[in-house]
Design an enzyme around this catalytic site. Structure first.
Site, PDB file in Angstrom:
ATOM      1  N   THR A  91      -8.900  -0.917   0.296  1.00  0.00           N
ATOM      2  CA  THR A  91      -9.428  -1.879  -0.664  1.00  0.00           C
ATOM      3  C   THR A  91      -8.417  -3.008  -0.851  1.00  0.00           C
ATOM      4  OG1 THR A  91      -8.541  -0.467  -2.427  1.00  0.00           O
ATOM      5  CG2 THR A  91     -10.917  -0.321  -1.986  1.00  0.00           C
TER       6      THR A  91
ATOM      7  N   LYS B 185       0.863  -1.172   0.000  1.00  0.00           N
ATOM      8  CA  LYS B 185       0.000   0.000   0.000  1.00  0.00           C
ATOM      9  C   LYS B 185       0.902   1.225   0.000  1.00  0.00           C
ATOM     10  CE  LYS B 185      -1.893  -1.625   3.820  1.00  0.00           C
ATOM     11  NZ  LYS B 185      -3.297  -1.414   3.564  1.00  0.00           N
ATOM     12  N   ARG B 186       0.343   2.429  -0.170  1.00  0.00           N
ATOM     13  CA  ARG B 186       1.174   3.621  -0.083  1.00  0.00           C
ATOM     14  C   ARG B 186       1.895   3.682   1.261  1.00  0.00           C
ATOM     15  NH1 ARG B 186       0.444   8.102  -3.171  1.00  0.00           N
ATOM     16  NH2 ARG B 186       2.280   8.809  -2.029  1.00  0.00           N
TER      17      ARG B 186
ATOM     18  N   LYS C 291      -0.505   4.215   8.216  1.00  0.00           N
ATOM     19  CA  LYS C 291      -0.648   2.816   7.803  1.00  0.00           C
ATOM     20  C   LYS C 291       0.307   1.895   8.580  1.00  0.00           C
ATOM     21  CE  LYS C 291      -2.237   3.843   3.047  1.00  0.00           C
ATOM     22  NZ  LYS C 291      -3.450   3.049   2.777  1.00  0.00           N
TER      23      LYS C 291
HETATM   24  C1  PLP Z   1      -5.595  -1.520  -4.148  1.00  0.00           C
HETATM   25  C2  PLP Z   1      -4.446  -0.674  -4.398  1.00  0.00           C
HETATM   26  C3  PLP Z   1      -4.126   0.342  -3.493  1.00  0.00           C
HETATM   27  C4  PLP Z   1      -4.896   0.572  -2.211  1.00  0.00           C
HETATM   28  O1  PLP Z   1      -4.384  -0.243  -1.183  1.00  0.00           O
HETATM   29  P1  PLP Z   1      -4.791  -0.015   0.357  1.00  0.00           P
HETATM   30  O2  PLP Z   1      -4.181  -1.173   1.056  1.00  0.00           O
HETATM   31  O3  PLP Z   1      -6.284  -0.060   0.407  1.00  0.00           O
HETATM   32  O4  PLP Z   1      -4.243   1.272   0.787  1.00  0.00           O
HETATM   33  C5  PLP Z   1      -3.027   1.128  -3.770  1.00  0.00           C
HETATM   34  N1  PLP Z   1      -2.279   0.945  -4.866  1.00  0.00           N
HETATM   35  C6  PLP Z   1      -2.559  -0.033  -5.759  1.00  0.00           C
HETATM   36  C7  PLP Z   1      -1.683  -0.205  -6.957  1.00  0.00           C
HETATM   37  C8  PLP Z   1      -3.649  -0.868  -5.554  1.00  0.00           C
HETATM   38  O5  PLP Z   1      -3.917  -1.833  -6.453  1.00  0.00           O
END
Ligand code: PLP
Length: 803
Positions: free
Chosen positions: A648, A540-541, A546
């Site tokens: 997500t 994730k970012r 986080k």
């Molecule tokens: C799904 C997705 C995110 C979101 O990830 P989170 O864990 O919900 O923050 C970010 N970047 C990419 C490339 C993704 O596919």
């Protein structure tokens, strides 16, 4: 489902394209030629299909859903479109007959990087779901020339390269036939003879480019309209005649800058102005065009709210509110109150964050200078709001401060969005409650009916059927493939929790994906992974909230434990990270370096490297996510409770059968309710616990003092880690007035215990895979199709196009 064309037909089109363009037969085509031929086929099918869909939608006067977002992180599109059109198997056979692997062809497409994370990915998922459910969906954004940064590491540090993704001429973006739109910026409003006149403005041209996104097993196609900025062709004749070409070039360059970069750094005044111009540019072009098309058709604007919904994905497109009011009153003769009323019925708003520093505020000064007409409208809205509050019998004055739009020289976009929207939603049950009870409680007291929730959803066909085809096949064999259209059917899997052959198939799929990821890791970092180890994934970012740092602290704790007790019989574990940091986010970049240095240190240590492997895969994007997520055993979702609006990534991982190790935050709460506490590992403080903390500093210090393992981890950070010292991070956790702002130390103990429990359970394969299966079976709820149906019913009031 039935394919849109049959194989013979497909072969014909491919062959004639190849012959006409390259003079080759199908069997002799190169990879690139074949790729181009498939692109051509898909593009023409989608264009035709879109045309048919809109014809029918127009007949039924279906509501247009205009989804405005600064980002659309669509990911690679060729394979997705083929799959959704039912052409995937056919195309794969043809590719194999030409002696290539399908993925060799699909990987020639560059990831369109029109977004940088969850918010952009959500917008893309909704385009897919709108089409799959036959809604008339239109996305609007900017055709950025440079996408989000490309990340690589030097000595463990993040470095950035520009991502000039458009260079590789993305196949399915085409110039739209419609006329361009003129957007006016700058200038001033002068009052002459009692009339206001807008003068001295600069005209910039918005050219429309379209990408079509296919639905699955449906008639629907979504259109993503991307605006590109061009300077006015009425160039400065004086400069031309004087031969002042530098002036011409600079005039041109300035306006074209607007669609140049996704997220220009906004730590300077110039950067801020550019951001503001981007926002205004794309919403103005969108609103002008949509209203004009509406008026052309109906010859009135009175029915606009019945026929058009404008949805804003967070507040970046919120300027569409004053812009719509402006267009309705200036161009279509509505009086201000009517224009405001119509706007309030058309617009709806999704909030994505409760973090105060992420709530958008703009200095009034910038609006006055760059979009004076919009500024005037906002002042009028502000006046109306103040009047409303006056009229309200309760007159909760302490609220006024929190809900005002213009305040202390700033324009608060979230407040304007709530005040002017028909509906406001959060993105998970927990987050929507926080909106009602905290962030927007002032508004909630006045207009409770405005507030609702739509828990985020994901394009599960992409994340399961395409990214994890082995798992999808195992599911098909067990419950049929109806779930691809009706995600709730996935629930039928729960009747097969003890089905030995299903479990075996799922394990085989997981193993296959782990090997695939190991190969990718080897290529990207030089580090191979052990597919028989447990893959523990946090992707994730990179953000403090986080808490990638908490994960690192866990790994260090575990490492120290093995060092102290080498004979400890432990299951080998692979810790996988992928995350981009904003280029100017110092602390996030330090954490990236820490992870990379830790990885290096452990890989050099023969005593532990068989048991622990840490790898940071560079340049996280949709493609990489598609390869990491299907290989994960453990899904780390460990944000501080109350901070992650939904997530997500957590849903994608659940769908692929990874077990969540997480806090009670965002959509983790709903995952937990769906799968039950036996099938998830929840730890740490809840939202209430966090808000009850009185003395933050003392709470942190007590946690450190009372836990020797934790103090050892912090001490470890002060030592040498492959030639680097991370005392700054140790200080961040334990020193100063506000140590450890996201309470890694406070949740540490409960995190370690949850991880222990999980590791123990992992060894009982049968038990573990029953949990895996339970998670997959319950994941249908998180389909974007479900989310879109809720938006359509409860927010937009839109019906599907009937066929
Ligand atoms: C799904 C997705 C995110 C979101 O990830 P989170 O864990 O919900 O923050 C970010 N970047 C990419 C490339 C993704 O596919």
């Amino acid at each position: 489902m039935k394919a849109v064309i049959d194989k013979e037909n497909l072969l014909d089109i491919l062959s004639s394209f190849l012959y006409e363009n390259y003079g080759v037969k199908l069997k002799d085509a190169t990879k690139m030629q074949l790729y181009n031929a498939f692109c051509y086929v898909i593009r023409s099918i989608l264009k035709n299909k879109y045309h048919d869909f809109i014809l029918e939608a127009s007949k039924q006067e279906s509501k247009r859903i205009c989804y405005l977002s600064m980002e659309f992180l669509v990911g690679k599109t060729l394979k997705n479109n083929m799959f959704n059109l039912g052409l995937y198997d056919m195309a794969s056979d043809i590719i194999k007959d030409c002696s290539f692997e399908p993925d060799e062809i699909f990987s020639l497409e560059r990831d369109p990087s029109l977004g940088n994370g969850g918010l952009g990915r959500l917008a893309a998922a909704y385009m897919d779901a709108l089409a799959s459910s036959d809604y008339r969906g239109e996305g609007y954004s900017i055709l950025y020339e440079y996408g989000f940064l490309r990340q690589y590491f030097r000595d463990g540090e993040q470095r950035e390269l520009p991502d000039r993704w458009l260079d590789s001429s993305i196949y399915n973006i085409t110039r739209a036939d419609e006329k361009s739109v003129i957007v006016k910026i700058g200038g001033n409003i002068v009052n002459s003879d009692g009339n206001n006149k807008y003068d001295n403005y600069t005209e910039i041209i918005a050219q429309a480019y379209d990408m079509y996104i296919s639905g699955y097993d449906s008639h629907g196609v979504s259109r993503l309209r991307l605006w590109k900025c061009a300077s006015n062709s009425n160039f400065d004749m004086d400069a031309m005649l004087k031969g002042d070409f530098n002036e011409l070039i600079s005039q041109r360059g300035e306006s074209e800058l607007i669609s140049m970069f996704l997220y220009p750094p906004d730590n300077t005044r110039e950067g801020k102005i550019l951001r503001l111009m981007q926002q205004y540019f794309f919403v103005s072009a969108t609103v002008q065009q949509v209203v004009a098309e509406h008026y052309k058709l109906y010859r009135t604007i009175d029915n606009l709210p019945e026929k058009v919904a404008f949805h804003i994905n967070d507040t970046h497109p919120a300027i569409c509110i004053p812009e719509l009011i402006r267009v309705l009153s200036e161009d279509y003769g509505a009086d201000f109150d009517t224009a405001l009323k119509l706007t309030k019925e058309c617009v709806s708003y999704t909030n994505h964050t409760v973090m105060p520093e992420a709530l958008e505020c703009w200095e009034e000064k910038l609006f006055i200078e760059y979009i004076p007409r919009v500024y005037d409208v906002i002042c009028e809205i502000n006046k109306r709001q103040t009047k409303d509050i006056y009229k309200c019998s309760t007159r909760e004055w302490n609220n006024v401060q929190s809900i005002g739009i213009i305040c202390d020289g700033n324009i608060r976009m979230a407040n304007m969005s709530v005040y002017c929207s028909r509906k406001v939603n959060g993105v998970s049950a927990l987050h929507s409650d926080i909106l009602k009870n905290e962030l927007f409680s002032g508004f909630y007291n006045y207009t409770p009916e405005k507030f609702t929730n739509v828990t985020n959803g994901i394009t599960y066909r992409r994340w399961l059927c395409q990214a994890n085809s082995k798992l999808a096949l195992a599911i098909d064999n067990c419950i049929g493939d109806g779930y691809k259209k009706y995600p709730q059917e996935m629930l039928n899997l729960s009747k097969h929790l003890n089905d030995k052959s299903l479990i075996d198939d799922i394990r085989d799929a997981r193993h296959f994906n782990k090997v695939r990821l190991s190969d990718i890791s080897k290529k990207l970092t030089g580090i191979s992974l052990d597919p028989s180890s447990m893959y523990d994934v946090q992707v994730k970012r990179l953000h403090e909230y986080k808490r990638q740092l908490l994960n690192v602290m866990k790994i260090i704790c575990y490492y120290l434990e093995i060092k102290n007790n080498p004979s400890l019989d432990i299951m080998p574990k692979t810790f996988i990270f992928a995350a981009k940091s904003a280029p100017s986010y110092y602390h996030a970049k330090r954490i990236i370096k820490l992870i990379n240095k830790l990885s290096e240190m452990i890989s050099r240590d023969v005593a532990v490297r068989e048991l622990i492997n840490v790898v940071f895969l560079p340049d996280y994007n949709v493609w990489l996510a598609e390869n990491i997520i299907p290989a994960a055993d453990i899904s780390e979702q460990i944000s501080l409770a109350g901070k992650e609006a939904s997530g997500t990534g957590n849903m994608k991982l659940m769908l692929n059968g990874a077990i969540t190790l997480g806090t009670y935050d965002g959509a983790n709460v709903e995952i937990s309710e769906l799968v039950g506490e036996d099938n998830i590992y929840i730890f740490g403080m809840r939202v209430d616990d966090v808000s009850k903390i009185k003395d933050r500093r003392q709470t942190v210090l007590n946690s450190i003092e009372s836990n020797t393992r934790l103090s050892q981890v912090i001490e470890f950070l002060r030592g040498d880690i492959c030639g680097e010292n991370f005392s700054d991070i140790a200080d961040y956790l334990s020193e100063g007035e506000y140590p450890d702002p996201y309470f890694c130390t406070v949740d540490f103990d409960s995190y370690i215990n949850a991880f222990r429990a999980l590791s123990t359970d992992y060894r009982d394969t049968k038990k573990f895979f029953a949990k895996v299966l339970s998670n997959i079976a319950r994941s249908g709820y998180f389909a974007a199709d479900r989310a879109i149906a809720e938006y359509a019913d409860n927010i937009w009031g839109a019906d599907r196009v009937e066929f």
